[in-house]
Design a protein around this motif. Structure first.
Motif, PDB file in Angstrom:
ATOM      1  N   CYS A 111       0.745  -1.236  -0.061  1.00  0.00           N
ATOM      2  CA  CYS A 111      -0.033   0.004   0.093  1.00  0.00           C
ATOM      3  C   CYS A 111       0.839   1.348   0.014  1.00  0.00           C
ATOM      4  O   CYS A 111       2.025   1.176   0.152  1.00  0.00           O
ATOM      5  CB  CYS A 111      -0.807   0.009   1.119  1.00  0.00           C
ATOM      6  SG  CYS A 111      -0.093   0.376   2.865  1.00  0.00           S
ATOM      7  N   CYS A 114       2.979   2.066   3.299  1.00  0.00           N
ATOM      8  CA  CYS A 114       3.988   1.037   3.489  1.00  0.00           C
ATOM      9  C   CYS A 114       4.974   1.473   2.362  1.00  0.00           C
ATOM     10  O   CYS A 114       6.324   1.246   2.745  1.00  0.00           O
ATOM     11  CB  CYS A 114       3.781  -0.198   3.193  1.00  0.00           C
ATOM     12  SG  CYS A 114       2.820  -1.140   4.550  1.00  0.00           S
ATOM     13  N   ASN A 132       4.689  -4.699   5.211  1.00  0.00           N
ATOM     14  CA  ASN A 132       3.286  -4.878   4.976  1.00  0.00           C
ATOM     15  C   ASN A 132       2.569  -4.276   6.162  1.00  0.00           C
ATOM     16  O   ASN A 132       3.175  -3.968   7.140  1.00  0.00           O
ATOM     17  CB  ASN A 132       3.077  -6.360   4.651  1.00  0.00           C
ATOM     18  CG  ASN A 132       3.053  -7.150   5.932  1.00  0.00           C
ATOM     19  OD1 ASN A 132       2.258  -7.419   6.919  1.00  0.00           O
ATOM     20  ND2 ASN A 132       4.344  -7.877   6.038  1.00  0.00           N
ATOM     21  N   CYS A 133       1.056  -4.192   5.797  1.00  0.00           N
ATOM     22  CA  CYS A 133       0.376  -3.751   6.929  1.00  0.00           C
ATOM     23  C   CYS A 133      -1.042  -4.628   6.566  1.00  0.00           C
ATOM     24  O   CYS A 133      -1.241  -5.352   5.957  1.00  0.00           O
ATOM     25  CB  CYS A 133       0.480  -2.226   7.194  1.00  0.00           C
ATOM     26  SG  CYS A 133      -0.626  -1.780   5.809  1.00  0.00           S
ATOM     27  N   CYS A 136      -2.209  -4.288   3.279  1.00  0.00           N
ATOM     28  CA  CYS A 136      -1.619  -4.910   2.080  1.00  0.00           C
ATOM     29  C   CYS A 136      -0.550  -6.116   2.454  1.00  0.00           C
ATOM     30  O   CYS A 136      -0.454  -6.670   3.713  1.00  0.00           O
ATOM     31  CB  CYS A 136      -0.650  -3.938   1.593  1.00  0.00           C
ATOM     32  SG  CYS A 136       0.780  -3.425   2.634  1.00  0.00           S
ATOM     33  N   ARG A 174      -2.003   0.662  12.222  1.00  0.00           N
ATOM     34  CA  ARG A 174      -2.425   0.185  11.011  1.00  0.00           C
ATOM     35  C   ARG A 174      -1.914  -1.418  10.903  1.00  0.00           C
ATOM     36  O   ARG A 174      -2.185  -2.222   9.870  1.00  0.00           O
ATOM     37  CB  ARG A 174      -1.348   1.077  10.041  1.00  0.00           C
ATOM     38  CG  ARG A 174      -1.841   0.799   8.358  1.00  0.00           C
ATOM     39  CD  ARG A 174      -1.180   1.921   7.593  1.00  0.00           C
ATOM     40  NE  ARG A 174       0.024   1.432   6.872  1.00  0.00           N
ATOM     41  CZ  ARG A 174       1.234   1.782   7.208  1.00  0.00           C
ATOM     42  NH1 ARG A 174       1.570   2.739   7.899  1.00  0.00           N
ATOM     43  NH2 ARG A 174       2.326   1.184   6.685  1.00  0.00           N
TER      44      ARG A 174
HETATM   45 ZN    ZN Z   1       0.621  -1.341   3.834  1.00  0.00          ZN
END
Ligand code: ZN
Ligand code: ZN
Ligand code: FE
Length: 763
Positions: A111, A114, A132-133, A136, A174
């Protein structure tokens, strides 16, 4: 308490768990000044809100308007409830959280948040290739079982450091419950090896990889759903070397580019195509080439299109940041085998191709190839539905029993149903070798496990020799249903459009086993979800050499000529005939006349091949449909007229090919340009089938037409037919969620088997 205060309960169904949905709702409620709570339920997410009616309306509208990127909202329902007097809005941690039958999200691209952190020198994940989070990163490819929790993923080998754990535990972070959460301290890492398994020293394996790519080396790179083979796309020698080593003579290679601006240097795209390129699924998008361009010719020889994608993992971003116009990123497999996912397996299978291997230690549990899409007739068309799209279900118009559908032989996918959801698997491939067959069985087991589906019914293709059919017939203790190929195509398109029958279905493809044992492929059906009538089809003619006629379209060219001219064909002064050895012509004509190893076909795909061969495009193809594709690509933008062609009455009605072939031959003999012949041929098909639908409407009263089958990857035919039918006030339904080709077949099989079983139980 404010006397205007009201309360509502809102339920949201779809992919709404493990995607940051509750924090999203929390923030939305605060923004609208609402009190209440949000919690996960077995069906999705339940929200209780209290406040003014106007604020609740606005809140409810915002839920569907801009949900988190990975969420897939299917249904929002709302009811009034008594006011309880909440003093705040809170996220409720439901105890049963982990035991829920939730939908798993697909793997999607990194995303924006990120990506910003990735290139921020002050961020603790600066240049970390696995950032990542919740919005995503990997999902489907790293899950081994449900519930979707870290111990059930390939992240189980990495214990989170305190900082990562803190993010993971904070509902407002997040990275709250982001199962693949990791950082350079605690997470996976990359390393570079040569083909003899020696680790290549260097501080930064990704920069080193870029250096080797610039030298023209072939690098196998472990990605999200499997390995890619990469070379610098402007380096002709490197591209050629990859092509010869991969034994892939003409199929186009996919390109990956750092950003939209760079794509503009070598390809054309409009706003819709740009949206596809930048979508979180990050598919390969087919884009018109811009000429001249600096990409090596061998990337997509004799093709008007490039397949282009933007980076979708942090690793890709770091690599593409090293200044390439584009990299070839083709799937890491030997020709026709499944893509490699395991480090050991990749080195073993790909060391004859790749010079170096950029690997990492986060396992891929289930391979998933890049998806391929294009824009045609104003919509997104999936050519290969895989990474980014799977396992988002197709939401059906009604509930069905649990079915496992085994798909076709080529471009195989399988489909599992549960309630009103149909899960079509990622692209499995052509079931022509044991490696792909193993992958077929593995995918069935894996999907049954992570979706918790125990099928009551098995659906399979009528073709007795398909490996998927044989596999189905070997299974015990389950009800089975054989499904006709083109019926499955039509019902597949009905299912994704949530319509029931009866409809007029045009099913056009290369090959499908017919109820009479012939090879069908140019079919007009009147169909519903249980049964079909074959209303019309192209007249049968022999396919000399059976599958050899698919690889060698000139054989079909001869067969069509013979059907049109008989023995007089040999007197035609056609360049096509002069280009083939006389002895071979004689042998093939014998096969046609005596029907030796020459099964009958009504396939429109073959007619395309035959016309392409006659027009001098090519006599042999490297992959099925290649000649047809080139015939489409060369078509002039408009045709002055169409060839005369009409069906003969009967049940089913027959459409003779001879009038079309004679018209093509006359055009050729008069020196008409192949581009114009192609355009006339396309227009002929559009008019022919529009008239036929009109005729069927008069007979049956049906006003809905469904278009399916691999031939509808042809944008000229698809667009032309949709327009012409709509002009005649038909309602036209096409594929936008699953491929029109055999990759979408399993969906139709599943629905036919489910509906037939349900009806027979009632009866
Ligand atoms: Zn992310
Ligand atoms: Zn960490
Ligand atoms: Fe088909």
């Amino acid at each position: 308490m404010n006397k205007h205060r009201v309360a509502g309960r809102i339920e949201v169904n779809g992919i709404v768990q493990g995607v940051g949905f509750r924090p999203f709702i929390y923030n939305l409620a605060l923004r609208h000044g609402l009190k209440g709570e949000v919690s996960n339920t077995s069906a999705g997410v339940a929200i209780v809100v209290e406040g003014s009616a106007g604020h609740i309306d606005a809140f409810a509208a915002d839920i569907s308007a801009a949900p988190p990127p990975l969420a897939h909202v299917v249904e929002v329902s709302r009811q009034s409830i008594p006011v309880n007097g909440y003093t705040a809005f809170r996220i409720v941690q439901s105890k049963a959280d982990t035991a829920m039958a939730t939908l798993i999200s697909p793997d999607v691209s990194v995303c924006e948040d990120c990506r910003r952190e990735l290139f921020d020198p002050n961020d603790r994940r600066y240049r970390y290739p696995f950032i990542n989070c919740t919005n995503c990163g990997p999902r489907y490819t790293i899950i081994d079982d449900i519930p979707y929790d870290r111990p059930k993923t390939s992240m189980k080998h990495f214990e989170m450091c305190p900082q990562c754990q803190q993010e993971y535990d904070d509902p407002l972070n997040r990275r709250f419950h982001a199962q693949p959460n990791a950082c350079p301290v605690c997470g996976p890492h990359v390393s570079l090896f040569d083909r003899d398994r020696n680790r290549v020293d260097g501080a930064d394996p990704i920069r080193e990889t870029a250096r080797l790519l610039r030298q023209g080396r072939i690098i196998a790179i472990k990605g999200l759903g499997g390995f890619h083979l990469a070379v610098d796309a402007v380096n002709t020698a490197a591209v050629r070397r990859l092509r010869s080593k991969k034994q892939r003579e003409e199929k186009p290679f996919a390109l990956m580019t750092a950003d939209i601006a760079r794509i503009r240097q070598f390809a054309r795209f409009d706003a819709a195509e740009q949206r596809l390129l930048t979508s979180i699924q990050r598919p390969i998008v087919l884009l018109r080439k811009r000429e001249p361009n600096s990409i090596a010719v061998d990337v997509a020889p004799r093709n008007r299109y490039f397949g282009v994608m933007l980076p979708y993992t942090p690793l890709h971003y770091l690599l593409l940041d090293q200044g390439f116009t584009a990299l070839v990123m083709t799937s890491g497999n030997l020709s026709e085998e499944p893509i490699a996912i395991d480090n050991e397996d990749a080195i073993r299978r790909l060391s004859s191709i790749a010079d170096y291997f950029l690997v990492h230690n986060r396992d891929i549990y289930l391979r998933s190839d890049d998806s391929i899409v294009r824009c045609a007739a104003g919509e997104t068309r999936l050519i290969r539905r895989s990474r980014g799209f799977v396992p988002v279900p197709v939401f059906l118009r009604q509930k069905v029993p649990a079915v496992l559908a085994c798909g076709a032989e080529l471009k195989n996918t399988i489909c599992l149903t549960r309630g009103n959801q149909a899960f079509v698997s990622q692209h499995i491939g052509d079931l022509e070798n044991t490696a792909t067959e193993d992958f077929f069985r593995l995918t069935i087991r894996h999907m049954q496990r992570i979706l918790k589906i125990e099928p009551e019914i098995l659906a399979y293709d009528l073709h007795p020799d398909y490996l998927s059919t044989r596999w189905a017939l070997e299974q015990e203790g389950v009800q089975k249903a054989a499904v006709q190929h083109h019926h499955a195509h039509v019902v597949s398109a009905m299912a994704e459009n949530r319509i029931d029958g009866p409809v007029i279905g045009l099913a056009f493809d290369g090959t499908g086993y017919g109820s009479d044992g012939a090879i069908w492929g140019g079919e007009a059906l009147v169909a519903d979800e249980q049964k079909f009538d074959r209303a019309a089809h192209f007249a049968y003619l022999p396919m000399p050499g059976s599958t050899a006629a698919i690889k060698q379209p000139w054989r079909m060219g001869l067969s069509y000529l013979y059907a049109a001219y008989g023995d007089a064909l040999e007197d035609l002064p056609l360049p096509f005939l002069r280009g083939i050895d006389g002895a071979r012509v004689t042998i093939i004509l014998e096969m046609i006349k005596k029907r030796i190893n020459a099964p009958l076909t009504s396939s429109l795909g073959r007619l395309f091949d035959g016309v392409a061969a006659l027009a001098g495009l090519r006599n042999e193809v490297a992959f099925e449909g290649q000649a047809a594709m080139e015939l489409e690509m060369m078509a002039a933008s408009s045709a002055d007229y169409s060839y005369d062609c009409h069906w003969t009455s009967g049940a089913p009605a027959q459409i003779p090919t001879a009038p079309i072939i004679r018209a093509v031959v006359e055009d050729l003999l008069q020196g008409t340009a192949p581009a114009l012949i192609s355009a006339r041929f396309h227009l002929t098909l559009v008019r022919l089938f529009t008239d036929l639908c009109d005729h069927l409407r008069r007979d049956t009263g049906l006003t809905r037409v469904v278009l399916s089958g691999g031939v509808f990857q042809n944008a000229t035919l698809l667009g032309g037919l949709v327009r012409a039918l709509e002009d005649k006030k038909f309602k036209v339904y096409t594929h936008t969620q699953v491929p029109a080709n055999d990759g979408g077949l399993s969906l139709g099989q599943a629905i036919i088997a489910a509906t037939t079983a349900t009806r027979s139980q009632i009866a």
